[in-house]
Design an enzyme around this catalytic site. Structure first.
Site, PDB file in Angstrom:
ATOM      1  N   ASP A   1      13.449 -25.015   8.715  1.00 18.66           N
ATOM      2  CA  ASP A   1      13.088 -23.749   9.338  1.00 18.66           C
ATOM      3  C   ASP A   1      12.617 -24.095  10.767  1.00 18.66           C
ATOM      4  OD1 ASP A   1      11.994 -20.976   9.440  1.00 18.66           O
ATOM      5  OD2 ASP A   1      10.092 -22.061   9.470  1.00 18.66           O
TER       6      ASP A   1
ATOM      7  N   ASP B   1      10.521 -21.740  13.434  1.00 18.37           N
ATOM      8  CA  ASP B   1       9.187 -21.268  13.830  1.00 18.37           C
ATOM      9  C   ASP B   1       8.146 -21.646  12.773  1.00 18.37           C
ATOM     10  OD1 ASP B   1       9.506 -19.125  16.242  1.00 18.37           O
ATOM     11  OD2 ASP B   1      11.246 -19.062  14.931  1.00 18.37           O
TER      12      ASP B   1
ATOM     13  N   ASP C   1       7.927 -23.228   6.199  1.00 19.12           N
ATOM     14  CA  ASP C   1       6.488 -22.938   6.214  1.00 19.12           C
ATOM     15  C   ASP C   1       6.138 -21.631   5.501  1.00 19.12           C
ATOM     16  OD1 ASP C   1       7.610 -21.292   8.278  1.00 19.12           O
ATOM     17  OD2 ASP C   1       5.614 -21.038   9.131  1.00 19.12           O
TER      18      ASP C   1
HETATM   19  O1  LIG Z   1      11.622 -15.671  14.187  1.00 21.76           O
HETATM   20  C1  LIG Z   1      11.689 -15.335  12.991  1.00 21.76           C
HETATM   21  O2  LIG Z   1      11.972 -14.194  12.585  1.00 21.76           O
HETATM   22  C2  LIG Z   1      11.380 -16.367  11.930  1.00 21.76           C
HETATM   23  O3  LIG Z   1      11.672 -17.664  12.348  1.00 21.76           O
HETATM   24  P1  LIG Z   1      11.732 -18.846  11.254  1.00 21.76           P
HETATM   25  O4  LIG Z   1      12.713 -18.381  10.198  1.00 21.76           O
HETATM   26  O5  LIG Z   1      12.220 -20.023  12.054  1.00 21.76           O
HETATM   27  O6  LIG Z   1      10.352 -19.027  10.727  1.00 21.76           O
HETATM   28 MG   LIG Z   2       8.913 -20.266   9.736  1.00 19.00          MG
END
Ligand SMILES: O=C(O)COP(=O)(O)O
Ligand SMILES: [Mg+2]
Length: 268
Positions: A36, A38, A195
């Site tokens: 993942d 963020d 996360d």
């Molecule tokens: O920006 C988003 O909607 C979530 O990002 P992620 O899936 O990398 O946690």
């Molecule tokens: Mg994330």
């Protein structure tokens, strides 16, 4: 290991090892680690919250304390704007719709001002590469922004595939983006590192093991996310990966010895 003492055990012993480990044992070998973005690879919250506060200022609303909205940083622009507006009154759909382009423009222009990889990440990636793993990203962030961030961090060429939230008609927790990331990376099977509960659900839907990181945006403790393993620092990642793969290999070999006799037992 629970249930392994005492000579031999009836099939299926792997049930004692948790769902992800048993998934790791079936089918092709794990050759890819998918991340993942963020809150997992990168702490993007400061730049996302700066874009939120810029949008609130443009709308004439008060800015917010970062800690109040940080758990929503991985939920996308809409969720952040909804929370930011609600904190100072109402959050009508029309206002959110007007703010989204303001947010996205500011974020794209300032995508890597304060964002930083989590400690130990680059070494862990190098170690996994040396061990022969393919590396990929599966994020709900729009693909263009994900690529922009990866380039801004100097990571061009580090990942074999990057799948964003708008790459396909469906997004996480649908398993398709994760499965597509593996295929694009020319891998066969992965461990997914994330996360959030959405990440764990995505791995489960794709019948793959997951590792939760405890330093991301979730306000739920990593040990409670339902992942097969959780880590608090990236220097634990290579060992966590090995511990998902190694017991599976070990037990699969011992089981296959006895499968020939038709008696599916594990000799210890
Ligand atoms: O920006 C988003 O909607 C979530 O990002 P992620 O899936 O990398 O946690
Ligand atoms: Mg994330």
């Amino acid at each position: 290991m629970a249930g392994m003492e005492g000579g031999s055990h009836n099939w299926p012993l792997y049930c004692d090892l948790g769902p992800g480990i048993s998934m790791a044992m079936r089918g092709p070998k794990i050759d890819t680690i998918v991340f993942d973005l963020d809150g997992t690879l990168v702490d993007t919250a400061p730049d996302l919250i700066a874009a939120l506060n810029h949008s609130l200022e443009v709308l004439g609303r008060p800015t917010v304390e970062p800690m109040l909205v940080r758990p929503l940083a991985g939920h996308g622009a809409r969720a952040l704007l909804d929370a930011g507006l609600t904190l100072s009154g109402d959050a009508p759909e029309e206002l959110i719709a007007r703010a989204i382009p303001v947010f996205l423009e500011h974020y794209a222009d300032n995508i890597c001002t304060f964002s930083a990889p989590y400690p130990g990440l680059e070494l862990a990636l190098e170690e996994l590469r040396i061990e022969g793993f393919r590396l990929a990203i599966c994020t709900n962030k729009p693909e263009g922004l994900a690529n922009h961030l990866v380039e801004a961090l100097g990571w061009a060429g580090v990942f074999d595939a990057i799948i964003g939230g708008d790459t396909l008609p469906v997004r996480k927790p649908d398993p398709l983006p994760l499965l597509t990331a593996i295929t694009q990376a020319k891998g066969a099977k992965a461990i997914y590192v994330g996360d959030s509960a959405v990440d764990v659900a995505t791995a489960r839907a794709a019948a793959m093991p997951s590792i939760a990181v405890g330093f991301g945006f979730s306000d739920v403790c990593a040990s409670q996310l339902g992942a097969d393993l959780h880590i608090d620092h990236f220097d634990m990642l290579p060992a966590a990966v090995r511990s998902i793969i190694a017991p599976a290999t070990l037990i699969a070999q011992r089981v296959s010895l006895d499968l020939d006799s038709g008696q599916a037992t594990v000799a210890v």
